[in-house]
Motif scaffolding. Structure first.
Motif, PDB file in Angstrom:
ATOM      1  N   GLN A   1       0.832  -1.200   0.000  1.00 38.60           N
ATOM      2  CA  GLN A   1       0.000   0.000   0.000  1.00 38.60           C
ATOM      3  C   GLN A   1       0.871   1.256   0.000  1.00 38.60           C
ATOM      4  N   ALA A   2       1.975   1.233   0.725  1.00 39.25           N
ATOM      5  CA  ALA A   2       2.884   2.383   0.720  1.00 39.25           C
ATOM      6  C   ALA A   2       3.435   2.620  -0.684  1.00 39.25           C
ATOM      7  N   ALA A   3       3.807   1.541  -1.361  1.00 32.22           N
ATOM      8  CA  ALA A   3       4.315   1.678  -2.727  1.00 32.22           C
ATOM      9  C   ALA A   3       3.247   2.261  -3.651  1.00 32.22           C
ATOM     10  N   ILE A   4       1.993   1.850  -3.457  1.00 29.99           N
ATOM     11  CA  ILE A   4       0.891   2.395  -4.261  1.00 29.99           C
ATOM     12  C   ILE A   4       0.727   3.892  -4.005  1.00 29.99           C
ATOM     13  N   ASP A   5       0.781   4.284  -2.743  1.00 30.40           N
ATOM     14  CA  ASP A   5       0.634   5.706  -2.401  1.00 30.40           C
ATOM     15  C   ASP A   5       1.753   6.539  -3.037  1.00 30.40           C
ATOM     16  N   ILE A   6       2.976   6.030  -2.974  1.00 32.31           N
ATOM     17  CA  ILE A   6       4.103   6.757  -3.575  1.00 32.31           C
ATOM     18  C   ILE A   6       3.953   6.792  -5.094  1.00 32.31           C
ATOM     19  N   LEU A   7       3.505   5.682  -5.675  1.00 37.86           N
ATOM     20  CA  LEU A   7       3.299   5.641  -7.123  1.00 37.86           C
ATOM     21  C   LEU A   7       2.322   6.712  -7.585  1.00 37.86           C
ATOM     22  N   ASP A   8       1.262   6.935  -6.821  1.00 39.49           N
ATOM     23  CA  ASP A   8       0.310   7.982  -7.184  1.00 39.49           C
ATOM     24  C   ASP A   8       1.009   9.334  -7.278  1.00 39.49           C
ATOM     25  N   GLU A   9       1.911   9.600  -6.339  1.00 38.40           N
ATOM     26  CA  GLU A   9       2.647  10.869  -6.361  1.00 38.40           C
ATOM     27  C   GLU A   9       3.616  10.924  -7.533  1.00 38.40           C
ATOM     28  N   VAL A  10       4.287   9.808  -7.813  1.00 35.78           N
ATOM     29  CA  VAL A  10       5.241   9.767  -8.920  1.00 35.78           C
ATOM     30  C   VAL A  10       4.524   9.993 -10.252  1.00 35.78           C
ATOM     31  N   ILE A  11       3.367   9.386 -10.414  1.00 35.12           N
ATOM     32  CA  ILE A  11       2.589   9.542 -11.649  1.00 35.12           C
ATOM     33  C   ILE A  11       2.146  10.988 -11.824  1.00 35.12           C
ATOM     34  N   ALA A  12       1.644  11.591 -10.736  1.00 34.24           N
ATOM     35  CA  ALA A  12       1.229  12.992 -10.805  1.00 34.24           C
ATOM     36  C   ALA A  12       2.411  13.898 -11.145  1.00 34.24           C
ATOM     37  N   ALA A  13       3.577  13.617 -10.547  1.00 28.77           N
ATOM     38  CA  ALA A  13       4.761  14.423 -10.809  1.00 28.77           C
ATOM     39  C   ALA A  13       5.227  14.263 -12.253  1.00 28.77           C
ATOM     40  N   ALA A  14       5.118  13.060 -12.807  1.00 32.05           N
ATOM     41  CA  ALA A  14       5.521  12.832 -14.195  1.00 32.05           C
ATOM     42  C   ALA A  14       4.643  13.630 -15.151  1.00 32.05           C
ATOM     43  N   ARG A  15       3.376  13.767 -14.821  1.00 27.76           N
ATOM     44  CA  ARG A  15       2.452  14.498 -15.706  1.00 27.76           C
ATOM     45  C   ARG A  15       2.636  16.005 -15.615  1.00 27.76           C
ATOM     46  N   THR A  16       3.230  16.481 -14.528  1.00 30.60           N
ATOM     47  CA  THR A  16       3.372  17.928 -14.326  1.00 30.60           C
ATOM     48  C   THR A  16       4.818  18.377 -14.262  1.00 30.60           C
ATOM     49  N   GLN A  17       5.758  17.475 -14.627  1.00 29.02           N
ATOM     50  CA  GLN A  17       7.196  17.773 -14.546  1.00 29.02           C
ATOM     51  C   GLN A  17       7.593  18.146 -13.117  1.00 29.02           C
ATOM     52  N   GLY A  18       7.030  17.405 -12.157  1.00 26.43           N
ATOM     53  CA  GLY A  18       7.328  17.633 -10.750  1.00 26.43           C
ATOM     54  C   GLY A  18       8.572  16.892 -10.300  1.00 26.43           C
ATOM     55  N   ALA A  19       8.628  16.603  -8.999  1.00 23.18           N
ATOM     56  CA  ALA A  19       9.827  16.011  -8.394  1.00 23.18           C
ATOM     57  C   ALA A  19      10.099  14.609  -8.939  1.00 23.18           C
ATOM     58  N   ALA A  20      11.366  14.219  -8.904  1.00 23.55           N
ATOM     59  CA  ALA A  20      11.777  12.881  -9.325  1.00 23.55           C
ATOM     60  C   ALA A  20      11.335  11.844  -8.300  1.00 23.55           C
ATOM     61  N   ALA A  21      11.283  10.587  -8.726  1.00 23.09           N
ATOM     62  CA  ALA A  21      10.807   9.514  -7.853  1.00 23.09           C
ATOM     63  C   ALA A  21      11.655   9.395  -6.594  1.00 23.09           C
ATOM     64  N   ASP A  22      12.973   9.504  -6.714  1.00 24.91           N
ATOM     65  CA  ASP A  22      13.843   9.398  -5.538  1.00 24.91           C
ATOM     66  C   ASP A  22      13.509  10.478  -4.511  1.00 24.91           C
ATOM     67  N   THR A  23      13.235  11.681  -4.993  1.00 25.13           N
ATOM     68  CA  THR A  23      12.881  12.777  -4.092  1.00 25.13           C
ATOM     69  C   THR A  23      11.558  12.502  -3.399  1.00 25.13           C
ATOM     70  N   ILE A  24      10.593  11.975  -4.138  1.00 27.81           N
ATOM     71  CA  ILE A  24       9.282  11.669  -3.566  1.00 27.81           C
ATOM     72  C   ILE A  24       9.397  10.567  -2.518  1.00 27.81           C
ATOM     73  N   VAL A  25      10.206   9.559  -2.797  1.00 29.17           N
ATOM     74  CA  VAL A  25      10.417   8.479  -1.821  1.00 29.17           C
ATOM     75  C   VAL A  25      11.018   9.034  -0.532  1.00 29.17           C
ATOM     76  N   ALA A  26      12.047   9.850  -0.663  1.00 29.21           N
ATOM     77  CA  ALA A  26      12.693  10.420   0.526  1.00 29.21           C
ATOM     78  C   ALA A  26      11.715  11.274   1.324  1.00 29.21           C
ATOM     79  N   ARG A  27      10.905  12.047   0.635  1.00 30.67           N
ATOM     80  CA  ARG A  27       9.933  12.903   1.303  1.00 30.67           C
ATOM     81  C   ARG A  27       8.877  12.064   2.021  1.00 30.67           C
ATOM     82  N   TYR A  28       8.456  10.978   1.404  1.00 37.42           N
ATOM     83  CA  TYR A  28       7.439  10.100   1.993  1.00 37.42           C
ATOM     84  C   TYR A  28       7.932   9.514   3.317  1.00 37.42           C
TER      85      TYR A  28
END
Length: 391
Positions: A8-35
């Motif tokens: 479930q944690a991976a799913i929650d992070i994936l949602d953020e990564v997908i949103a960031a990819a669509r808006t040129q937001g933070a990289a996945a590594d940054t999102i993981v660290a923030r989570y």
């Protein structure tokens, strides 16, 4: 965390990564660290397990998934042990319904496959997303690769670049005394080969036109034995500012930093026109050759963005050409395997510029007037590189 809670944690992070990819937001590594910065209860095993699930789902989904859950359901279709963890317990994913969408397995978005299949062939595509090794470069200003191999029992020599070696994945590099002493830098072996292609030597004037944080600049300083003039240029103040502590640690005292004004770079470069023995143009690009490290980056790339990058590459290539002295060398490189950014871009340059002769390089395989390194064949990140001699 239970195994199902990790899913479930991976799913929650994936949602953020997908949103960031669509808006040129933070990289996945940054999102993981923030989570995990707000979830101190997660131990190192939890973080590692969540990260492994996250990146397995990212690597498997060529197109941007509709949601993190769809991406993880797609992975669960390949891994029964993951599917069993959709159990509906508290803090765990709900059971999978028959009608739920699941991301199909693919290496790349369809439009990128059309571009890369003729260049690489289907057999090389999986390697674009495989895990990258931990490559490092021995700093010739302070040591040798042989000395570091003797000091670091787990280190092994890399096959191509003369200063390259490898440590096991997950090694905490910054905790090593050898790193703190400036004896080595983290740098992909392909990047090291690009620096070798410049042919820099002591006493020369060399310009690293798109230096960024200075990884290749430091390699050039070592090749020049800290003698001569080496100018690191970039339009990004934040990235260029990271070079100062790095060059101090490496003992590379001869590096000059030159901040450029985007669109008006020639103002700062005017005094260097036609004076450089060698210019490295490691141009801004899609980074398609580094998808092993940032697999979600392929979701961010669009045909429109690729066209903008190609125009930028044409601009910096022209800038670099104007800095090379007669008889000097211009090295053009991109960490991309897309022909738009490599062979085609160089061909367009040569079609409008006379007096430049491509020279052979002892790396990769020919690609137009340049050469290409690939993860499958060379074990490096993917690069296009060409060396041109000015008449």
């Amino acid at each position: 965390m239970t195994p199902a809670a990790r899913v479930q944690a991976a799913i929650d992070i994936l949602d953020e990564v997908i949103a960031a990819a669509r808006t040129q937001g933070a990289a996945a590594d940054t999102i993981v660290a923030r989570y995990f910065s707000t979830r101190r209860y997660a131990g190192s095993k939890d973080r590692r397990a969540v990260r492994d699930l996250l990146f397995a789902a990212i690597r498997r989904s060529g197109e941007v998934p509709v949601s993190g859950r769809a991406a993880m359901i797609g992975l669960a279709g390949d891994r029964p042990e993951v599917a069993a963890l959709f159990n509906g317990a508290p803090h765990c994913p709900a059971p999978i319904r028959p009608e739920e969408p699941a991301s199909p397995a693919a290496a790349l978005p369809a439009w990128l496959s059309e571009k890369l299949l003729p260049v690489l062939g289907a057999e090389q595509l999986p390697a674009l997303l495989a895990r990258a090794p931990l490559d490092l470069r021995a700093n010739r200003l302070k040591t040798t690769r042989a000395d570091l191999l003797a000091r670091l029992p787990e280190a092994v020599a890399a096959p191509h670049a003369p200063d390259a070696f490898r440590l096991p994945e997950g090694t905490r590099v910054e905790a090593l005394a050898e790193w703190r002493e400036g004896l080595f830098e983290v740098q992909d072996e392909g990047s090291q080969l690009l620096a070798e292609a410049v042919g820099a030597g002591p006493g020369q004037t060399v310009i690293d036109l798109c230096a960024g944080a200075g990884g290749k600049t430091l390699a050039l300083a070592a090749a020049m034995a800290n003698e001569g003039r080496l100018i690191a240029c970039d339009v990004d103040r934040a990235r260029l500012s990271r070079l100062a502590p790095r060059k101090a640690r490496a003992g590379a005292s001869m590096i000059e930093e030159l901040l450029l004004d985007a669109g008006r770079e020639d103002r700062a470069l005017h005094s260097l026109a036609g004076r450089a023995d060698a210019v490295l143009v490691d141009a801004p690009c899609s980074g398609s050759g580094t998808w092993r490290r940032n697999p979600e980056a392929r979701w961010r790339l669009t045909p429109e963005r690729l066209a903008r990058l190609s125009a930028m590459q044409a601009h910096v290539l022209d800038l670099g050409a104007g800095l090379v002295r007669p008889g000097g060398r211009l090295v053009f490189a991109v960490c991309s395997l897309l022909p738009d950014e490599g062979a085609d871009r160089l061909a367009a340059f040569l079609a409008t510029r006379s007096g430049w002769t491509p020279e052979a390089l002892p790396l990769g395989v020919p690609s137009g007037a340049g050469f290409m390194l690939t993860p499958e064949r060379d074990g490096t990140d993917g690069f296009f590189v060409a060396s041109l001699i000015r008449a």
